[in-house]
Every structure is written in structure tokens, then in C-alpha cells.
Design a protein around this motif. Structure first.
Motif, mmCIF file in Angstrom:
data_model
loop_
_atom_site.group_PDB
_atom_site.id
_atom_site.type_symbol
_atom_site.label_atom_id
_atom_site.label_comp_id
_atom_site.label_asym_id
_atom_site.label_seq_id
_atom_site.Cartn_x
_atom_site.Cartn_y
_atom_site.Cartn_z
ATOM 1 N N THR A 134 0.851 -1.183 0.000
ATOM 2 C CA THR A 134 0.000 0.000 0.000
ATOM 3 C C THR A 134 0.895 1.245 0.000
ATOM 4 O O THR A 134 2.119 1.136 -0.006
ATOM 5 C CB THR A 134 -0.940 0.010 1.219
ATOM 6 O OG1 THR A 134 -0.146 0.108 2.413
ATOM 7 C CG2 THR A 134 -1.800 -1.244 1.260
ATOM 8 N N TYR A 135 0.273 2.406 0.025
ATOM 9 C CA TYR A 135 1.026 3.657 0.009
ATOM 10 C C TYR A 135 0.690 4.537 1.202
ATOM 11 O O TYR A 135 -0.431 4.515 1.712
ATOM 12 C CB TYR A 135 0.720 4.455 -1.271
ATOM 13 C CG TYR A 135 1.384 3.899 -2.501
ATOM 14 C CD1 TYR A 135 2.671 4.291 -2.846
ATOM 15 C CD2 TYR A 135 0.732 2.985 -3.311
ATOM 16 C CE1 TYR A 135 3.292 3.789 -3.972
ATOM 17 C CE2 TYR A 135 1.340 2.471 -4.443
ATOM 18 C CZ TYR A 135 2.624 2.877 -4.773
ATOM 19 O OH TYR A 135 3.236 2.375 -5.888
ATOM 20 N N SER A 136 1.688 5.328 1.619
ATOM 21 C CA SER A 136 1.442 6.409 2.566
ATOM 22 C C SER A 136 1.574 7.706 1.770
ATOM 23 O O SER A 136 2.075 7.717 0.645
ATOM 24 C CB SER A 136 2.440 6.377 3.727
ATOM 25 O OG SER A 136 3.752 6.668 3.273
ATOM 26 N N ILE A 137 1.127 8.803 2.367
ATOM 27 C CA ILE A 137 1.045 10.058 1.644
ATOM 28 C C ILE A 137 1.516 11.217 2.512
ATOM 29 O O ILE A 137 1.371 11.190 3.735
ATOM 30 C CB ILE A 137 -0.412 10.290 1.174
ATOM 31 C CG1 ILE A 137 -0.514 11.475 0.227
ATOM 32 C CG2 ILE A 137 -1.351 10.441 2.340
ATOM 33 C CD1 ILE A 137 -1.891 11.599 -0.398
ATOM 34 N N LYS A 138 2.091 12.230 1.872
ATOM 35 C CA LYS A 138 2.395 13.492 2.540
ATOM 36 C C LYS A 138 2.383 14.584 1.481
ATOM 37 O O LYS A 138 2.493 14.310 0.281
ATOM 38 C CB LYS A 138 3.734 13.443 3.267
ATOM 39 C CG LYS A 138 4.949 13.384 2.375
ATOM 40 C CD LYS A 138 6.213 13.394 3.208
ATOM 41 C CE LYS A 138 7.431 13.264 2.308
ATOM 42 N NZ LYS A 138 8.666 13.264 3.075
ATOM 43 N N ALA A 139 2.240 15.812 1.924
ATOM 44 C CA ALA A 139 2.218 16.941 1.003
ATOM 45 C C ALA A 139 3.597 17.136 0.400
ATOM 46 O O ALA A 139 4.607 17.077 1.102
ATOM 47 C CB ALA A 139 1.771 18.198 1.725
ATOM 48 N N ALA A 140 3.656 17.360 -0.919
ATOM 49 C CA ALA A 140 4.923 17.624 -1.585
ATOM 50 C C ALA A 140 5.406 19.031 -1.247
ATOM 51 O O ALA A 140 6.588 19.264 -1.029
ATOM 52 C CB ALA A 140 4.783 17.448 -3.089
ATOM 53 N N ASP A 141 4.472 19.966 -1.181
ATOM 54 C CA ASP A 141 4.789 21.362 -0.881
ATOM 55 C C ASP A 141 3.524 21.992 -0.307
ATOM 56 O O ASP A 141 2.587 22.284 -1.050
ATOM 57 C CB ASP A 141 5.229 22.081 -2.155
ATOM 58 C CG ASP A 141 5.497 23.568 -1.944
ATOM 59 O OD1 ASP A 141 5.453 24.039 -0.791
ATOM 60 O OD2 ASP A 141 5.755 24.259 -2.953
ATOM 61 N N VAL A 142 3.480 22.197 1.000
ATOM 62 C CA VAL A 142 2.256 22.695 1.629
ATOM 63 C C VAL A 142 1.852 24.070 1.111
ATOM 64 O O VAL A 142 0.677 24.413 1.115
ATOM 65 C CB VAL A 142 2.343 22.698 3.174
ATOM 66 C CG1 VAL A 142 2.388 21.298 3.706
ATOM 67 C CG2 VAL A 142 3.490 23.517 3.668
ATOM 68 N N SER A 143 2.785 24.866 0.622
ATOM 69 C CA SER A 143 2.438 26.189 0.104
ATOM 70 C C SER A 143 1.734 26.095 -1.245
ATOM 71 O O SER A 143 1.117 27.048 -1.695
ATOM 72 C CB SER A 143 3.695 27.056 -0.030
ATOM 73 O OG SER A 143 4.567 26.518 -1.004
ATOM 74 N N ASN A 144 1.789 24.927 -1.894
ATOM 75 C CA ASN A 144 1.197 24.717 -3.208
ATOM 76 C C ASN A 144 -0.178 24.047 -3.132
ATOM 77 O O ASN A 144 -0.826 23.850 -4.145
ATOM 78 C CB ASN A 144 2.162 23.857 -4.044
ATOM 79 C CG ASN A 144 1.769 23.782 -5.498
ATOM 80 O OD1 ASN A 144 1.206 24.714 -6.053
ATOM 81 N ND2 ASN A 144 2.078 22.659 -6.122
ATOM 82 N N LEU A 145 -0.623 23.684 -1.936
ATOM 83 C CA LEU A 145 -1.888 22.959 -1.797
ATOM 84 C C LEU A 145 -3.082 23.880 -2.021
ATOM 85 O O LEU A 145 -3.060 25.053 -1.645
ATOM 86 C CB LEU A 145 -1.999 22.355 -0.395
ATOM 87 C CG LEU A 145 -1.074 21.182 -0.087
ATOM 88 C CD1 LEU A 145 -1.213 20.788 1.377
ATOM 89 C CD2 LEU A 145 -1.364 20.004 -0.982
ATOM 90 N N PRO A 146 -4.149 23.339 -2.628
ATOM 91 C CA PRO A 146 -5.381 24.127 -2.749
ATOM 92 C C PRO A 146 -6.046 24.266 -1.386
ATOM 93 O O PRO A 146 -5.642 23.638 -0.409
ATOM 94 C CB PRO A 146 -6.231 23.287 -3.706
ATOM 95 C CG PRO A 146 -5.707 21.898 -3.575
ATOM 96 C CD PRO A 146 -4.256 22.021 -3.221
ATOM 97 N N SER A 147 -7.098 25.079 -1.316
ATOM 98 C CA SER A 147 -7.769 25.317 -0.039
ATOM 99 C C SER A 147 -8.480 24.075 0.495
ATOM 100 O O SER A 147 -8.679 23.930 1.693
ATOM 101 C CB SER A 147 -8.765 26.469 -0.154
ATOM 102 O OG SER A 147 -9.750 26.152 -1.118
ATOM 103 N N GLU A 148 -8.879 23.182 -0.381
ATOM 104 C CA GLU A 148 -9.500 21.926 0.024
ATOM 105 C C GLU A 148 -8.660 20.791 -0.526
ATOM 106 O O GLU A 148 -8.326 20.784 -1.706
ATOM 107 C CB GLU A 148 -10.917 21.812 -0.546
ATOM 108 C CG GLU A 148 -11.979 21.755 0.523
ATOM 109 C CD GLU A 148 -13.355 21.638 -0.084
ATOM 110 O OE1 GLU A 148 -13.827 20.493 -0.211
ATOM 111 O OE2 GLU A 148 -13.941 22.677 -0.398
ATOM 112 N N VAL A 149 -8.329 19.828 0.313
ATOM 113 C CA VAL A 149 -7.492 18.712 -0.105
ATOM 114 C C VAL A 149 -8.255 17.413 0.109
ATOM 115 O O VAL A 149 -8.799 17.182 1.187
ATOM 116 C CB VAL A 149 -6.173 18.672 0.707
ATOM 117 C CG1 VAL A 149 -5.356 17.451 0.333
ATOM 118 C CG2 VAL A 149 -5.368 19.937 0.494
ATOM 119 N N TYR A 150 -8.317 16.597 -0.931
ATOM 120 C CA TYR A 150 -8.918 15.276 -0.835
ATOM 121 C C TYR A 150 -7.793 14.262 -0.893
ATOM 122 O O TYR A 150 -7.035 14.228 -1.857
ATOM 123 C CB TYR A 150 -9.890 15.015 -1.978
ATOM 124 C CG TYR A 150 -11.070 15.942 -1.990
ATOM 125 C CD1 TYR A 150 -12.164 15.690 -1.173
ATOM 126 C CD2 TYR A 150 -11.093 17.058 -2.804
ATOM 127 C CE1 TYR A 150 -13.249 16.535 -1.168
ATOM 128 C CE2 TYR A 150 -12.184 17.918 -2.814
ATOM 129 C CZ TYR A 150 -13.262 17.648 -1.993
ATOM 130 O OH TYR A 150 -14.327 18.482 -1.995
#
Length: 169
Positions: A134-150
Motif C-alpha cells: 500500500t502507500y502512505s502520503i504526505k504533502a509535496a509542498d504545503v504552500s502549493n496545496l489548494p484550499s481543500e485537499v482530498y
């Protein structure tokens, strides 16, 4: 695991499969027929491939453990009650509004629908394969994230099962 050689999932193919918990429907599949996964009471994760164009009536009817599903924008036809009795389900649709080919009662159980869902990309997330596949996940660049994250249900056809420490810090 449904192989890439399959193009259609027939009527009641997996109905009443009480042990079935996760399904990845490959891009080779274009139709999910009537009742295909109905009454799979422990089905909690479904990934629908991007080539599916048709979802039959009650295809996922009474899948009580199903909490979320993404409907790709390739789906042009959904019949009555496709998610009937899925009382805990939230439906994420890539389409921005209900396509004309969807039956007026496709969501007969009146489950919440998020229109215009955008699948997360590698621009937003870093995926790490775990020892169990399976996979785990983390933000690549938090400053690049949209206002809503799925957070996606799967990556490369495998489940995303963990959020890394400080993933969105």
C-alpha cells in the motif's frame, strides 16, 4: 484483483460477497452492470477506472461499509439506485454537474455528492510504498496545496492507507 483483460462486470457478478472488502476496477472496464457488487456488506473501498462509461442500477446497492467513491468524468450513464442503501457513502464526482445520461434517481438514497472533484496529482503529494504494497502520503509542498485537499483512496491501483508524520505541517 480484476485483470486488465476484463471489459465488463456482469449482472450480480460479486453480489453477496460478504468477505469482499476492496476492489480496484481497471481502466479496461467500460461497464459495471446491474447489481454487480450489491449486498457486499463489507465492501469499504472501490476505485473505478477512468474508462468506465456506465454504472448499472443497484450496482453498489446496500454496500453498508462503503464510505466514499469517486465517479470518473468518463461515466456518462448511471441507472436508478446505483448506490441505494449505502447509508454512510459520500460520492465524489469529477463531473461538475449531473450529466444528462444519468437517471434522475441515480442517487435515490440522497447521499452527499461533491461535484467537480479533482484527483490529487504528484504535484501535491508524495507517495511512499509500504512493505505491504500500500502507500502512505504526505504533502509535496504545503504552500502549493489548494484550499481543500482530498486524500486519494488509491495510487497506482493500490490503496493509500497511511498519512505520514507531519504530512501537512
Amino acid at each position: 484483483v480484476i485483470p486488465d483483460s476484463i471489459t465488463s462486470i456482469g449482472i450480480y457478478t460479486f453480489a453477496y460477497c460478504e468477505s469482499l472488502a476492496n476492489v480496484v476496477i481497471p481502466d479496461s472496464v467500460t461497464s459495471i452492470r446491474f447489481g454487480a457488487f450489491s449486498l457486499c456488506k463489507n465492501l469499504s473501498s472501490v476505485v473505478i477506472g477512468d474508462s468506465v462509461t456506465s454504472i448499472g442500477g443497484e450496482a453498489f446497492g446496500n454496500c453498508f461499509s462503503l464510505t466514499s467513491i469517486v465517479i470518473p468524468d468518463s461515466v456518462t450513464n448511471i441507472n436508478w439506485g446505483a448506490f441505494y442503501g449505502c447509508d454512510n457513502l459520500t460520492i465524489y464526482c469529477e463531473a461538475t454537474s449531473q450529466p444528462k445520461g444519468w437517471d434522475s434517481a441515480w442517487n435515490s438514497s440522497d447521499r452527499p455528492v461533491v461535484w467537480g472533484y479533482v484527483k490529487p496529482t504528484d504535484d501535491y503529494f508524495t507517495f511512499t510504498e509500504q512493505t505491504d504494497g500500500t502507500y502512505s502520503i504526505k504533502a509535496a509542498d504545503v504552500s502549493n496545496l489548494p484550499s481543500e485537499v482530498y486524500i486519494p483512496f488509491s495510487y497506482n491501483g493500490k490503496a493509500v492507507t497511511a498519512i505520514d508524520e507531519n504530512a501537512f505541517y
